[in-house]
Structure formats: C-alpha cells, structure tokens
Design a protein around this motif. Structure first.
Motif, PDB file in Angstrom:
ATOM      1  N   ILE A 176       0.845  -1.194   0.000  1.00 52.27           N
ATOM      2  CA  ILE A 176       0.000   0.000   0.000  1.00 52.27           C
ATOM      3  C   ILE A 176       0.879   1.242   0.000  1.00 52.27           C
ATOM      4  N   LEU A 177       1.973   1.210   0.760  1.00 54.84           N
ATOM      5  CA  LEU A 177       2.911   2.330   0.787  1.00 54.84           C
ATOM      6  C   LEU A 177       3.555   2.540  -0.579  1.00 54.84           C
ATOM      7  N   GLY A 219       2.185   6.582  -6.643  1.00 57.01           N
ATOM      8  CA  GLY A 219       0.871   6.571  -7.263  1.00 57.01           C
ATOM      9  C   GLY A 219       0.744   7.431  -8.506  1.00 57.01           C
ATOM     10  N   ARG A 220       1.613   8.407  -8.655  1.00 55.11           N
ATOM     11  CA  ARG A 220       1.569   9.236  -9.861  1.00 55.11           C
ATOM     12  C   ARG A 220       1.901   8.398 -11.092  1.00 55.11           C
ATOM     13  N   TRP A 221       2.787   7.452 -10.932  1.00 55.86           N
ATOM     14  CA  TRP A 221       3.177   6.540 -12.005  1.00 55.86           C
ATOM     15  C   TRP A 221       2.492   5.205 -11.742  1.00 55.86           C
ATOM     16  N   TRP A 222       1.176   5.192 -11.841  1.00 54.44           N
ATOM     17  CA  TRP A 222       0.391   4.059 -11.385  1.00 54.44           C
ATOM     18  C   TRP A 222       0.635   2.790 -12.177  1.00 54.44           C
ATOM     19  N   MET A 270       2.824  -2.697 -11.958  1.00 61.15           N
ATOM     20  CA  MET A 270       3.693  -3.703 -12.560  1.00 61.15           C
ATOM     21  C   MET A 270       4.806  -4.113 -11.595  1.00 61.15           C
ATOM     22  N   ALA A 271       5.359  -3.142 -10.882  1.00 62.62           N
ATOM     23  CA  ALA A 271       6.407  -3.453  -9.905  1.00 62.62           C
ATOM     24  C   ALA A 271       5.865  -4.345  -8.806  1.00 62.62           C
ATOM     25  N   ALA A 272       4.651  -4.097  -8.361  1.00 60.91           N
ATOM     26  CA  ALA A 272       4.047  -4.941  -7.336  1.00 60.91           C
ATOM     27  C   ALA A 272       3.771  -6.341  -7.875  1.00 60.91           C
ATOM     28  N   ALA A 273       3.260  -6.421  -9.086  1.00 56.06           N
ATOM     29  CA  ALA A 273       2.899  -7.716  -9.665  1.00 56.06           C
ATOM     30  C   ALA A 273       4.117  -8.593  -9.921  1.00 56.06           C
ATOM     31  N   VAL A 274       5.221  -7.980 -10.300  1.00 57.82           N
ATOM     32  CA  VAL A 274       6.427  -8.752 -10.611  1.00 57.82           C
ATOM     33  C   VAL A 274       7.366  -8.815  -9.406  1.00 57.82           C
ATOM     34  N   GLY A 275       7.514  -7.696  -8.719  1.00 61.13           N
ATOM     35  CA  GLY A 275       8.493  -7.608  -7.645  1.00 61.13           C
ATOM     36  C   GLY A 275       8.158  -8.415  -6.414  1.00 61.13           C
ATOM     37  N   TRP A 276       6.889  -8.429  -6.012  1.00 59.95           N
ATOM     38  CA  TRP A 276       6.520  -9.136  -4.788  1.00 59.95           C
ATOM     39  C   TRP A 276       6.747 -10.648  -4.899  1.00 59.95           C
ATOM     40  N   PRO A 277       6.347 -11.299  -5.982  1.00 59.04           N
ATOM     41  CA  PRO A 277       6.675 -12.732  -6.097  1.00 59.04           C
ATOM     42  C   PRO A 277       8.186 -12.987  -6.130  1.00 59.04           C
ATOM     43  N   VAL A 315      -4.978   4.373  -5.642  1.00 60.85           N
ATOM     44  CA  VAL A 315      -6.275   5.051  -5.635  1.00 60.85           C
ATOM     45  C   VAL A 315      -6.283   6.181  -4.604  1.00 60.85           C
ATOM     46  N   VAL A 316      -5.739   5.929  -3.433  1.00 58.30           N
ATOM     47  CA  VAL A 316      -5.675   6.979  -2.409  1.00 58.30           C
ATOM     48  C   VAL A 316      -4.800   8.127  -2.902  1.00 58.30           C
ATOM     49  N   HIS A 317      -3.658   7.815  -3.506  1.00 57.16           N
ATOM     50  CA  HIS A 317      -2.780   8.861  -4.039  1.00 57.16           C
ATOM     51  C   HIS A 317      -3.498   9.698  -5.094  1.00 57.16           C
TER      52      HIS A 317
END
Length: 81
Positions: free
Chosen positions: A6-7, A13-16, A21-28, A59-61
C-alpha cells in the motif's frame, strides 16, 4: 506485507502503471528470493494480491492529487512568481 505494498502505491501513485507492474512482478520475486515460497502456481495468487494492495495505495494517491487540484486556485502557478 500488505502495508508495504500500500505504501508503494501511495508513494509512487503518480506513475500508477509502473507501480502496479512493480508490485505484480516484484513481490513474487521477493517471496522466492527470501524462501517464503517456491516457484509454483500459488505465486500467481500472491502477484494478484500484491497488485490489489498496491492499487489501494494508488487510488488513495490519485484521490489526494485530484482533491488538491480542485482546491488550488485556478490562477496560481507552481513557482509563485
């Protein structure tokens, strides 16, 4: 870690698109690198959850960004000159 993702969305968030994509690839990748999970089908679920959590931050950003744009006077400039 949900707050981490979330952080990520809140800060970037400006570069959503890049954030999601970073979350989808980076977290795994983080999960596999730290031996929390092995390479398996469950990583797809982890990727989906990471993307949804980052999307909450995005969304919050975006909402904060739109609210500040609406509250800012129309004739004001960023430089203040």
């Amino acid at each position: 870690m949900i707050p981490t993702l979330i952080l990520l969305g809140l800060v970037f968030g400006r570069w959503w698109r890049s954030s999601l994509m970073a979350a989808a690839v980076g977290w795994p990748v983080v999960l596999v690198a730290t031996d929390v999970m092995s390479i398996e089908v469950g990583l797809l679920g982890a990727s989906a959850l990471a993307t949804m959590n980052a999307a909450v931050g995005v969304v919050v950003h975006q909402m904060i960004l739109r609210m500040t744009r609406q509250l800012r006077p129309a004739g004001s400039s960023r430089s203040g000159a």
